[in-house]
Write an enzyme that holds these catalytic residues in place. Structure first.
Site, PDB file in Angstrom:
ATOM      1  N   GLN A  16      33.908 171.193  52.247  1.00 23.96           N
ATOM      2  CA  GLN A  16      34.582 172.298  51.560  1.00 23.96           C
ATOM      3  C   GLN A  16      33.952 173.618  51.970  1.00 23.96           C
ATOM      4  OE1 GLN A  16      34.786 171.488  47.333  1.00 23.96           O
ATOM      5  NE2 GLN A  16      35.761 169.501  47.679  1.00 23.96           N
ATOM      6  N   GLY A  24      40.375 172.952  54.371  1.00 26.65           N
ATOM      7  CA  GLY A  24      41.407 172.855  53.340  1.00 26.65           C
ATOM      8  C   GLY A  24      42.658 173.603  53.753  1.00 26.65           C
ATOM      9  N   ALA A  34      42.645 176.298  44.157  1.00 29.16           N
ATOM     10  CA  ALA A  34      43.809 175.653  44.770  1.00 29.16           C
ATOM     11  C   ALA A  34      45.034 176.556  44.684  1.00 29.16           C
ATOM     12  CB  ALA A  34      44.086 174.315  44.090  1.00 29.16           C
ATOM     13  N   ILE A  35      45.243 177.192  43.543  1.00 29.11           N
ATOM     14  CA  ILE A  35      46.396 178.079  43.378  1.00 29.11           C
ATOM     15  C   ILE A  35      46.362 179.208  44.397  1.00 29.11           C
ATOM     16  CG2 ILE A  35      47.465 179.775  41.826  1.00 29.11           C
ATOM     17  CD1 ILE A  35      46.645 177.848  39.497  1.00 29.11           C
ATOM     18  N   LEU A  72      45.033 179.169  47.359  1.00 29.88           N
ATOM     19  CA  LEU A  72      45.396 178.601  48.658  1.00 29.88           C
ATOM     20  C   LEU A  72      46.894 178.342  48.739  1.00 29.88           C
ATOM     21  CD1 LEU A  72      44.781 177.323  51.417  1.00 29.88           C
ATOM     22  CD2 LEU A  72      44.300 175.178  50.196  1.00 29.88           C
ATOM     23  N   TYR A  73      47.456 177.726  47.713  1.00 29.94           N
ATOM     24  CA  TYR A  73      48.880 177.385  47.741  1.00 29.94           C
ATOM     25  C   TYR A  73      49.751 178.638  47.838  1.00 29.94           C
ATOM     26  CZ  TYR A  73      47.114 172.848  46.088  1.00 29.94           C
ATOM     27  OH  TYR A  73      46.441 171.671  45.946  1.00 29.94           O
TER      28      TYR A  73
END
Length: 143
Positions: A81, A86, A117-118, A120-121
């Site tokens: 990570q 990712g 994560a949000i 990145l998305y």
């Protein structure tokens, strides 16, 4: 440096099962063993290994449900990570799914407090669509 997405078979399953995430991340994603069991029970799910230089560095799983494709699970081993893997593999998974299912929308779900994560998305083109899944995760759709 080679990076690739591979099917999970009996020859690499043990390596995939040895991947680990941080303690804090366990609240965001099911164990890989559970994911693989779900895929064995329901053939709409397809688990994938994420590899760098022939070493497993991540796991993902997608599912095809009528006109929807779900990028259902995604993780990078805690040792890798923060290295850009990712984002790299999310981009490759999106390309893979768009090529495999060109007429279908791509969805994923994420817990509201999974800010990393949000981020990145959103960066990769997903937007919230004001829906929740059965686990209370917020649903996002590829623009």
């Amino acid at each position: 440096m080679s990076r690739e997405i591979r099917d999970i078979t009996s020859s690499n399953e043990k390596e995939i099962l040895s991947l680990n995430i941080t303690k804090e991340q366990h609240r965001f994603i099911e164990p890989i063993s559970q994911c693989l069991a779900e895929a064995k029970e329901d053939n709409r799910y397809v688990p994938l290994g994420l590899y760098k230089n022939d070493k497993a560095v991540g796991f993902s799983m997608y599912g095809k449900f009528e006109d929807q494709v779900w990028l259902d699970r995604f993780l990078i081993d805690k040792r890798f990570q923060g290295t850009g893997l990712g984002q790299y593999f999310m981009q490759k998974l999106i390309e893979f799914l768009k090529n495999k299912f060109p007429t279908n929308n791509i969805y994923l779900s994420v817990y509201e407090n999974n800010k990393r994560a949000i981020k990145l998305y959103k960066k990769l083109g997903f937007i919230f669509i004001n829906e929740e899944d059965e686990n209370g995760e917020k649903v996002m759709k590829m623009k």
